[in-house]
Scaffold this motif. Structure first.
Motif, PDB file in Angstrom:
ATOM      1  N   UNK A  28      51.202  40.185 -20.807  1.00  0.00           N
ATOM      2  CA  UNK A  28      49.976  39.901 -20.051  1.00  0.00           C
ATOM      3  C   UNK A  28      49.015  39.019 -20.840  1.00  0.00           C
ATOM      4  N   UNK A  29      49.020  39.126 -22.177  1.00  0.00           N
ATOM      5  CA  UNK A  29      48.121  38.304 -23.004  1.00  0.00           C
ATOM      6  C   UNK A  29      48.561  36.847 -23.006  1.00  0.00           C
ATOM      7  N   UNK A  30      49.867  36.628 -23.122  1.00  0.00           N
ATOM      8  CA  UNK A  30      50.384  35.258 -23.062  1.00  0.00           C
ATOM      9  C   UNK A  30      50.118  34.652 -21.683  1.00  0.00           C
ATOM     10  N   UNK A  31      50.253  35.460 -20.638  1.00  0.00           N
ATOM     11  CA  UNK A  31      49.973  34.991 -19.282  1.00  0.00           C
ATOM     12  C   UNK A  31      48.535  34.508 -19.161  1.00  0.00           C
ATOM     13  N   UNK A  32      47.601  35.278 -19.709  1.00  0.00           N
ATOM     14  CA  UNK A  32      46.185  34.919 -19.602  1.00  0.00           C
ATOM     15  C   UNK A  32      45.874  33.636 -20.369  1.00  0.00           C
ATOM     16  N   UNK A  33      46.390  33.522 -21.582  1.00  0.00           N
ATOM     17  CA  UNK A  33      46.102  32.339 -22.392  1.00  0.00           C
ATOM     18  C   UNK A  33      46.709  31.098 -21.744  1.00  0.00           C
ATOM     19  N   UNK A  34      47.963  31.194 -21.291  1.00  0.00           N
ATOM     20  CA  UNK A  34      48.631  30.030 -20.701  1.00  0.00           C
ATOM     21  C   UNK A  34      47.942  29.623 -19.391  1.00  0.00           C
ATOM     22  N   UNK A  35      47.541  30.608 -18.591  1.00  0.00           N
ATOM     23  CA  UNK A  35      46.843  30.298 -17.336  1.00  0.00           C
ATOM     24  C   UNK A  35      45.524  29.589 -17.617  1.00  0.00           C
ATOM     25  N   UNK A  36      44.806  30.047 -18.621  1.00  0.00           N
ATOM     26  CA  UNK A  36      43.531  29.403 -18.954  1.00  0.00           C
ATOM     27  C   UNK A  36      43.769  27.974 -19.434  1.00  0.00           C
ATOM     28  N   UNK A  37      44.844  27.756 -20.201  1.00  0.00           N
ATOM     29  CA  UNK A  37      45.194  26.393 -20.615  1.00  0.00           C
ATOM     30  C   UNK A  37      45.386  25.489 -19.406  1.00  0.00           C
ATOM     31  N   UNK A  38      46.057  26.009 -18.381  1.00  0.00           N
ATOM     32  CA  UNK A  38      46.351  25.195 -17.203  1.00  0.00           C
ATOM     33  C   UNK A  38      45.085  24.734 -16.498  1.00  0.00           C
ATOM     34  N   UNK A  39      44.040  25.563 -16.543  1.00  0.00           N
ATOM     35  CA  UNK A  39      42.789  25.178 -15.873  1.00  0.00           C
ATOM     36  C   UNK A  39      42.083  24.034 -16.593  1.00  0.00           C
ATOM     37  N   UNK A  40      42.454  23.759 -17.838  1.00  0.00           N
ATOM     38  CA  UNK A  40      41.796  22.704 -18.605  1.00  0.00           C
ATOM     39  C   UNK A  40      42.373  21.323 -18.311  1.00  0.00           C
ATOM     40  N   UNK A  41      43.506  21.282 -17.616  1.00  0.00           N
ATOM     41  CA  UNK A  41      44.095  19.996 -17.220  1.00  0.00           C
ATOM     42  C   UNK A  41      43.313  19.451 -16.030  1.00  0.00           C
ATOM     43  N   UNK A  42      42.838  18.231 -16.132  1.00  0.00           N
ATOM     44  CA  UNK A  42      42.101  17.604 -15.040  1.00  0.00           C
ATOM     45  C   UNK A  42      43.066  16.949 -14.052  1.00  0.00           C
ATOM     46  N   UNK A  43      42.608  16.835 -12.814  1.00  0.00           N
ATOM     47  CA  UNK A  43      43.487  16.345 -11.759  1.00  0.00           C
ATOM     48  C   UNK A  43      44.001  14.932 -12.026  1.00  0.00           C
ATOM     49  N   UNK A  44      43.186  14.107 -12.704  1.00  0.00           N
ATOM     50  CA  UNK A  44      43.586  12.713 -12.939  1.00  0.00           C
ATOM     51  C   UNK A  44      44.055  12.467 -14.369  1.00  0.00           C
ATOM     52  N   UNK A  45      44.320  13.508 -15.139  1.00  0.00           N
ATOM     53  CA  UNK A  45      44.834  13.331 -16.507  1.00  0.00           C
ATOM     54  C   UNK A  45      46.214  12.677 -16.471  1.00  0.00           C
ATOM     55  N   UNK A  46      46.442  11.782 -17.396  1.00  0.00           N
ATOM     56  CA  UNK A  46      47.760  11.152 -17.515  1.00  0.00           C
ATOM     57  C   UNK A  46      48.476  11.567 -18.787  1.00  0.00           C
ATOM     58  N   UNK A  47      47.789  12.312 -19.646  1.00  0.00           N
ATOM     59  CA  UNK A  47      48.414  12.802 -20.871  1.00  0.00           C
ATOM     60  C   UNK A  47      47.755  14.119 -21.258  1.00  0.00           C
ATOM     61  N   UNK A  48      48.453  14.897 -22.089  1.00  0.00           N
ATOM     62  CA  UNK A  48      47.914  16.160 -22.558  1.00  0.00           C
ATOM     63  C   UNK A  48      46.937  15.937 -23.707  1.00  0.00           C
ATOM     64  N   UNK A  49      45.989  16.840 -23.843  1.00  0.00           N
ATOM     65  CA  UNK A  49      45.087  16.863 -24.987  1.00  0.00           C
ATOM     66  C   UNK A  49      45.375  18.103 -25.823  1.00  0.00           C
TER      67      UNK A  49
END
Length: 455
Positions: free
Chosen positions: A34-55
């Motif tokens: 459940x902890x890995x799920x929470x961290x990974x899900x929060x990471x996903x919210x940081x991706x912007x809709x128009x991003x072309x590369x990861x930060x």
């Protein structure tokens, strides 16, 4: 001093954080706690809709604590940091389609790097970066992808409830999804030695059923397919959960990010998203016409109603024309509700036809859930509201020879031997635990005896 769980702030549309992932990634094989799920899900919210590369994403651990309404304690912060480190070793297996149209299994790591402050530093953060191989599944998504508001999963504490939410959310517009039992277990990354008895696995589904109805914007009912007295498949009927509706992500009309940080989807993306659902029946130009003349929510209802009608087996001679009529039918919501109630009645009627054996099995599962709920109540009273006492018990468990120091605390607490040790410690300290178990065993024995007499 005991630390109290903070009261969750009221969420508004200004709090929206979207998760986007390709359907292939939703259905990939990977197993998180459940902890890995929470961290990974929060990471996903940081991706912007128009991003072309990861930060490289910097996450204040306190933000995760507040976002998921967790206890503000050192143990929680340590669990978040450990989860970030464990994500480095996680691999995912994705069934993808190549440019040549071939289907193949693709394996990759999920996270490429992680970092955190040196020991003793005042800062409390983690830094993570996605593995570059995930670009095709997280960036520049054009077709076959899932979008949902992270608020749907903030209160879910079961990894299986989170996974089942995503798998059913994909099919919300269709209204139902059928899985062969082995297929569903594989999608949930359940290993062969886990949940071998269907009754135990059904308990997992029932918990998800309650979780989604309570916390997410969809809920489900399910129907079992039985062959030779054995469940071989499960069909889920998926409904909109009106009491937990979030902002309609397709209905907002700008491609910019506002000062409040709300990420908005452009009109062109609305058209594209809608067109993906009906491209077999109408043209892109027709969908653009709808969007220009009719509210997006009304179009959504029309598509949902039409797909439900097709899924029910009803023949429609001109599906495109039927869709167009439904789009321009303002009172369609009432028709859709009637259709939904009919499906509910079918599910209820089939459920009522179950034999006494099935009813007994259901009662056994319910008793098990009530027992676990009562145990959780005792845990809350004696442990969760008293971190000092909780840590004393954890110290006793970790000092025992059965404790595997190579595994995490969370994994150890899931092992049968450690569960038994924890129970023995609690029985010794609090008589209420022993009394609860005696009552449970008495009723469980009665139900099993009756079930045995019928088989």
């Amino acid at each position: 001093m005991a630390t109290k769980k903070k009261k969750a702030p009221l969420n508004t549309d200004s709090d929206i954080k979207l998760i986007r992932k390709a359907n292939e990634l939703v259905e990939a094989r990977y197993k998180f706690d459940i902890w890995e799920t929470r961290v990974f899900a929060y990471m996903l919210t940081l991706i912007k809709h128009n991003d072309t590369d990861f930060n490289e994403y910097t996450i204040n651990t306190g933000d995760i604590v507040r976002e998921f309404n967790l206890h503000d304690s050192g143990l929680v912060y340590d669990s978040i940091k450990k989860a970030a480190e464990k994500l480095l070793d996680k691999k995912v297996e994705i069934l993808r389609t190549t440019a040549e149209g071939k289907r193949e299994y693709f394996k990759t790591h999920l996270v490429a790097s992680t970092a955190n402050p040196e020991e003793g530093a005042k800062e409390n953060y983690i830094k993570l970066s996605f593995h570059p191989a995930l670009k095709q599944f997280l960036l520049e998504l054009k077709a076959r992808y899932l979008v949902y508001d992270i608020r749907n999963i903030l209160s879910l504490t079961s990894i299986y409830s989170v996974r089942l939410f995503e798998l059913l959310k994909q099919y919300q517009k269709i209204g139902k999804r059928k899985f062969m039992l082995d297929e569903l277990k594989e999608l949930l990354s359940i290993e062969s030695h886990e949940y071998q008895l269907y009754g135990h696995f059904k308990g997992l589904i029932k918990r998800a059923e309650k979780d989604l109805a309570k916390y997410t914007d969809i809920y489900f009912q399910f129907e079992e397919e039985i062959q030779k007295r054995k469940v071989v498949a499960v069909t889920f009927y998926i409904f909109e959960n009106t009491k937990n509706q979030r902002l309609k992500v397709e209905s907002v009309a700008s491609a910019k990010t506002t000062e409040k940080g709300i990420e908005i989807i452009a009109v062109d993306n609305v058209v594209e998203t809608l067109f993906q659902k009906v491209e077999k029946y109408v043209t892109m130009q027709q969908v653009k016409k709808w969007v220009g003349e009719v509210p997006a929510e009304q179009i959504e209802r029309a598509i949902t109603y039409t797909l439900h009608t097709l899924a029910s087996g009803k023949s429609i001679e001109n599906i495109g024309g039927f869709l167009n009529t439904m789009v321009y039918t303002p009172n369609l919501f009432d028709k859709y509700e009637v259709k939904k109630e009919k499906v509910k009645k079918v599910v209820k009627r089939n459920t009522e036809q179950n034999s006494e054996i099935s009813m007994l099995k259901e009662n056994i599962n319910m008793l098990q859930q009530e027992y676990e709920k009562a145990l959780a109540g005792l845990d809350k009273r004696y442990l969760l509201e008293n971190p000092v006492l909780y840590q004393q018990i954890i110290d006793k468990i970790q000092a025992n020879s059965f404790y595997d120091h190579k595994q995490s605390l969370e994994n150890n607490l899931e092992r049968d031997s450690i569960k038994g040790l924890r129970t023995a410690i609690l029985f010794e300290m609090f008589p209420e635990y022993q009394s609860l178990m005696n009552q449970f065993n008495k009723e469980m024995t009665r139900l099993h005896n009756r079930l045995h007499s019928l088989q």
